[in-house]
Design a protein around this motif. Structure first.
Motif, PDB file in Angstrom:
ATOM      1  N   ILE A  90       5.884 -14.397  -9.765  1.00 56.43           N
ATOM      2  CA  ILE A  90       4.738 -15.580  -8.736  1.00 56.43           C
ATOM      3  C   ILE A  90       6.977 -15.543  -8.007  1.00 56.43           C
ATOM      4  O   ILE A  90       6.491 -15.613  -6.248  1.00 56.43           O
ATOM      5  CB  ILE A  90       4.448 -17.300  -8.933  1.00 56.43           C
ATOM      6  CG1 ILE A  90       3.422 -16.678  -9.600  1.00 56.43           C
ATOM      7  CG2 ILE A  90       4.786 -17.774  -7.692  1.00 56.43           C
ATOM      8  CD1 ILE A  90       2.913 -17.804  -9.952  1.00 56.43           C
ATOM      9  N   GLU A  91       8.071 -16.045  -8.756  1.00 52.30           N
ATOM     10  CA  GLU A  91       9.135 -15.816  -7.410  1.00 52.30           C
ATOM     11  C   GLU A  91       9.338 -14.476  -6.918  1.00 52.30           C
ATOM     12  O   GLU A  91       9.399 -14.892  -5.656  1.00 52.30           O
ATOM     13  CB  GLU A  91      10.005 -16.340  -8.604  1.00 52.30           C
ATOM     14  CG  GLU A  91       9.839 -17.611  -9.017  1.00 52.30           C
ATOM     15  CD  GLU A  91      11.339 -17.934 -10.359  1.00 52.30           C
ATOM     16  OE1 GLU A  91      11.653 -17.330 -10.772  1.00 52.30           O
ATOM     17  OE2 GLU A  91      10.728 -19.475 -10.896  1.00 52.30           O
ATOM     18  N   ALA A  92       9.042 -13.876  -7.263  1.00 54.91           N
ATOM     19  CA  ALA A  92       8.971 -12.283  -6.785  1.00 54.91           C
ATOM     20  C   ALA A  92       8.639 -11.906  -6.099  1.00 54.91           C
ATOM     21  O   ALA A  92       9.540 -11.591  -4.708  1.00 54.91           O
ATOM     22  CB  ALA A  92       9.521 -11.305  -7.627  1.00 54.91           C
ATOM     23  N   MET A  93       7.381 -12.398  -5.965  1.00 54.86           N
ATOM     24  CA  MET A  93       6.235 -11.715  -4.865  1.00 54.86           C
ATOM     25  C   MET A  93       6.900 -13.155  -3.973  1.00 54.86           C
ATOM     26  O   MET A  93       5.929 -12.695  -2.258  1.00 54.86           O
ATOM     27  CB  MET A  93       4.865 -11.968  -5.519  1.00 54.86           C
ATOM     28  CG  MET A  93       4.478 -11.060  -6.554  1.00 54.86           C
ATOM     29  SD  MET A  93       3.022 -10.992  -6.759  1.00 54.86           S
ATOM     30  CE  MET A  93       3.103 -12.530  -8.094  1.00 54.86           C
ATOM     31  N   ALA A  94       6.859 -14.145  -3.475  1.00 60.21           N
ATOM     32  CA  ALA A  94       8.368 -14.977  -2.862  1.00 60.21           C
ATOM     33  C   ALA A  94       8.438 -14.608  -1.863  1.00 60.21           C
ATOM     34  O   ALA A  94       7.808 -15.091  -0.243  1.00 60.21           O
ATOM     35  CB  ALA A  94       8.179 -16.451  -3.264  1.00 60.21           C
ATOM     36  N   ASP A  95       8.911 -13.908  -1.812  1.00 62.79           N
ATOM     37  CA  ASP A  95      10.246 -13.374  -1.303  1.00 62.79           C
ATOM     38  C   ASP A  95       9.448 -11.575  -0.314  1.00 62.79           C
ATOM     39  O   ASP A  95      10.627 -11.142   0.378  1.00 62.79           O
ATOM     40  CB  ASP A  95      11.029 -13.039  -1.632  1.00 62.79           C
ATOM     41  CG  ASP A  95      11.548 -14.709  -1.491  1.00 62.79           C
ATOM     42  OD1 ASP A  95      11.694 -15.789  -1.010  1.00 62.79           O
ATOM     43  OD2 ASP A  95      12.376 -15.049  -2.929  1.00 62.79           O
ATOM     44  N   HIS A  96       9.046 -11.061  -1.630  1.00 65.70           N
ATOM     45  CA  HIS A  96       9.225  -9.573  -1.383  1.00 65.70           C
ATOM     46  C   HIS A  96       7.185  -9.006  -1.120  1.00 65.70           C
ATOM     47  O   HIS A  96       7.715  -7.916  -1.145  1.00 65.70           O
ATOM     48  CB  HIS A  96       9.953  -8.903  -2.055  1.00 65.70           C
ATOM     49  CG  HIS A  96      11.008  -9.174  -2.522  1.00 65.70           C
ATOM     50  ND1 HIS A  96      11.806  -8.520  -2.009  1.00 65.70           N
ATOM     51  CD2 HIS A  96      11.999  -9.958  -3.889  1.00 65.70           C
ATOM     52  CE1 HIS A  96      13.423  -9.715  -2.186  1.00 65.70           C
ATOM     53  NE2 HIS A  96      12.932  -9.928  -3.076  1.00 65.70           N
ATOM     54  N   LEU A  97       6.047  -9.818  -1.373  1.00 62.06           N
ATOM     55  CA  LEU A  97       4.919  -9.152  -0.705  1.00 62.06           C
ATOM     56  C   LEU A  97       5.359  -8.814   0.473  1.00 62.06           C
ATOM     57  O   LEU A  97       5.371  -9.555   1.307  1.00 62.06           O
ATOM     58  CB  LEU A  97       4.450 -10.434  -1.691  1.00 62.06           C
ATOM     59  CG  LEU A  97       2.562 -10.330  -2.155  1.00 62.06           C
ATOM     60  CD1 LEU A  97       2.666  -9.216  -3.089  1.00 62.06           C
ATOM     61  CD2 LEU A  97       1.867 -12.034  -1.959  1.00 62.06           C
ATOM     62  N   GLU A  98       4.270  -7.707   0.110  1.00 59.70           N
ATOM     63  CA  GLU A  98       3.260  -6.513   1.637  1.00 59.70           C
ATOM     64  C   GLU A  98       2.247  -6.556   1.244  1.00 59.70           C
ATOM     65  O   GLU A  98       1.722  -6.206   0.033  1.00 59.70           O
ATOM     66  CB  GLU A  98       4.435  -5.935   1.908  1.00 59.70           C
ATOM     67  CG  GLU A  98       5.905  -6.361   2.309  1.00 59.70           C
ATOM     68  CD  GLU A  98       5.955  -7.140   3.477  1.00 59.70           C
ATOM     69  OE1 GLU A  98       5.317  -7.062   4.680  1.00 59.70           O
ATOM     70  OE2 GLU A  98       6.970  -8.110   3.499  1.00 59.70           O
ATOM     71  N   PRO A  99       1.363  -6.503   2.347  1.00 57.88           N
ATOM     72  CA  PRO A  99       0.193  -5.802   2.288  1.00 57.88           C
ATOM     73  C   PRO A  99       0.336  -4.381   2.145  1.00 57.88           C
ATOM     74  O   PRO A  99       0.743  -3.604   2.222  1.00 57.88           O
ATOM     75  CB  PRO A  99      -0.403  -6.061   3.484  1.00 57.88           C
ATOM     76  CG  PRO A  99       0.655  -6.679   4.494  1.00 57.88           C
ATOM     77  CD  PRO A  99       1.999  -6.895   3.829  1.00 57.88           C
ATOM     78  N   VAL A 100      -0.738  -3.338   1.119  1.00 59.33           N
ATOM     79  CA  VAL A 100      -0.721  -2.073   1.240  1.00 59.33           C
ATOM     80  C   VAL A 100      -0.381  -1.355   2.379  1.00 59.33           C
ATOM     81  O   VAL A 100      -1.919  -2.173   3.401  1.00 59.33           O
ATOM     82  CB  VAL A 100      -1.889  -1.398   0.442  1.00 59.33           C
ATOM     83  CG1 VAL A 100      -1.686  -0.068   0.701  1.00 59.33           C
ATOM     84  CG2 VAL A 100      -1.501  -1.835  -1.209  1.00 59.33           C
ATOM     85  N   ASP A 101      -0.441  -0.493   3.856  1.00 57.83           N
ATOM     86  CA  ASP A 101      -0.454  -0.008   4.517  1.00 57.83           C
ATOM     87  C   ASP A 101      -2.079   0.344   4.484  1.00 57.83           C
ATOM     88  O   ASP A 101      -2.724   1.344   4.166  1.00 57.83           O
ATOM     89  CB  ASP A 101       0.390   1.562   4.334  1.00 57.83           C
ATOM     90  CG  ASP A 101       0.251   1.692   6.328  1.00 57.83           C
ATOM     91  OD1 ASP A 101       0.259   1.028   6.764  1.00 57.83           O
ATOM     92  OD2 ASP A 101       0.051   2.781   6.122  1.00 57.83           O
ATOM     93  N   GLY A 102      -2.730  -0.220   5.788  1.00 59.22           N
ATOM     94  CA  GLY A 102      -3.763   0.489   6.134  1.00 59.22           C
ATOM     95  C   GLY A 102      -4.779  -1.016   5.520  1.00 59.22           C
ATOM     96  O   GLY A 102      -5.775  -0.900   6.206  1.00 59.22           O
ATOM     97  N   VAL A 103      -4.212  -1.836   5.077  1.00 56.37           N
ATOM     98  CA  VAL A 103      -5.512  -2.967   4.355  1.00 56.37           C
ATOM     99  C   VAL A 103      -6.168  -3.261   5.020  1.00 56.37           C
ATOM    100  O   VAL A 103      -7.782  -3.706   4.277  1.00 56.37           O
ATOM    101  CB  VAL A 103      -4.590  -3.533   3.134  1.00 56.37           C
ATOM    102  CG1 VAL A 103      -3.850  -4.613   3.511  1.00 56.37           C
ATOM    103  CG2 VAL A 103      -5.793  -4.470   1.834  1.00 56.37           C
ATOM    104  N   TYR A 104      -5.796  -3.979   6.322  1.00 58.88           N
ATOM    105  CA  TYR A 104      -6.723  -5.390   6.338  1.00 58.88           C
ATOM    106  C   TYR A 104      -7.694  -4.552   7.325  1.00 58.88           C
ATOM    107  O   TYR A 104      -9.329  -4.454   8.168  1.00 58.88           O
ATOM    108  CB  TYR A 104      -5.267  -5.817   7.762  1.00 58.88           C
ATOM    109  CG  TYR A 104      -4.833  -6.599   7.253  1.00 58.88           C
ATOM    110  CD1 TYR A 104      -5.572  -8.046   6.529  1.00 58.88           C
ATOM    111  CD2 TYR A 104      -3.290  -6.365   6.949  1.00 58.88           C
ATOM    112  CE1 TYR A 104      -4.799  -8.081   5.357  1.00 58.88           C
ATOM    113  CE2 TYR A 104      -2.335  -7.565   6.304  1.00 58.88           C
ATOM    114  CZ  TYR A 104      -3.116  -8.312   5.535  1.00 58.88           C
ATOM    115  OH  TYR A 104      -2.662  -9.472   4.953  1.00 58.88           O
TER     116      TYR A 104
END
Length: 233
Positions: A90-104
């Protein structure tokens, strides 16, 4: 070329449910979590180079990662290791999380087709809730998420996908699963579902019955639209 999926799904050719994996399919958290897992493995004395983190830990639930590290190091990581790792994720994802390309774009196209969707992941429900809120994906799934980790039956066991289909009231043969790991794909195939595997070009993929390989999420949207059109014929 788009795969003709109708005969694969069921005798009537009816797609009634799409089940998404989470990490590596909707949110780009797989690499982050694998790198954190590799770091913890090295601290325990296991050989786990950072450049091979995804290869070693992709698609694995924390319970299986713990068993793997303990088996290779002979150390007992303790009963609270999983909860500590969840906090690290959770701590790592707070700074580095991104959507997969094309997901939206993919989610919007699927939503227009009015096919029910669910999520089945090795992540905990707590982790998925955080990821979806951060990526503004909660409206697409609400409470329609299923955690193999919380069930105590991590992939490649098929239980999380069977549970998702059961809660939707549909049969496995009427489901399509979108996965990105061999572990998750095996779970879907073991559940009796067709699986679409998202895999980067040039990387090897298993050649299993009921498995379709794609390289970008736009291909998944095309496949689903094609399937719906076949059902209307």
């Amino acid at each position: 070329m788009i795969m003709q999926t109708s005969s694969v799904l069921s005798s009537e050719g009816k797609l009634k449910l799409i089940i998404f994996d989470c990490d590596g399919v909707l949110v780009d958290s797989e690499t982050i979590c694998c790198q954190v897992s590799a770091e913890e493995a090295r601290l325990a004395g296991m050989e786990a180079p950072e450049e091979k983190a995804v290869e070693q830990f992709s698609g694995m639930a924390l319970s299986l990662i713990q068993k793997k590290i303990e088996k290779q190091t002979g150390k007992n990581l303790g009963h609270d290791w999983i909860s500590k790792m969840q906090k690290r994720f959770i701590e790592a994802m707070a700074d580095h999380l991104e959507p997969v390309d094309g997901v939206y774009d993919m989610l919007k196209r699927v939503e227009k087709l009015s096919v029910p969707v669910r999520v089945g992941s090795n992540s905990s429900a707590l982790e998925m809730d955080l990821k979806f809120k951060k990526m503004n994906m909660t409206p697409y799934f609400q409470d329609r998420i299923h955690s193999a980790q919380d069930m105590g039956k991590p992939k490649p066991a098929p239980d999380v996908y069977i549970k998702a289909a059961s809660d939707e009231g549909v049969k496995p043969e009427n489901c399509i699963v979108l996965e990105d790991s061999d572990t998750g794909a095996r779970a879907a195939v073991n559940a009796g579902m067709m699986c679409v595997l998202l895999r980067a070009p040039g990387l090897p993929a298993p050649d299993w019955p009921g498995l379709k390989v794609i390289h970008h999420l736009s291909e998944f949207s095309d496949l689903i639209e094609n399937t719906i059109n076949i059902q209307k014929e």
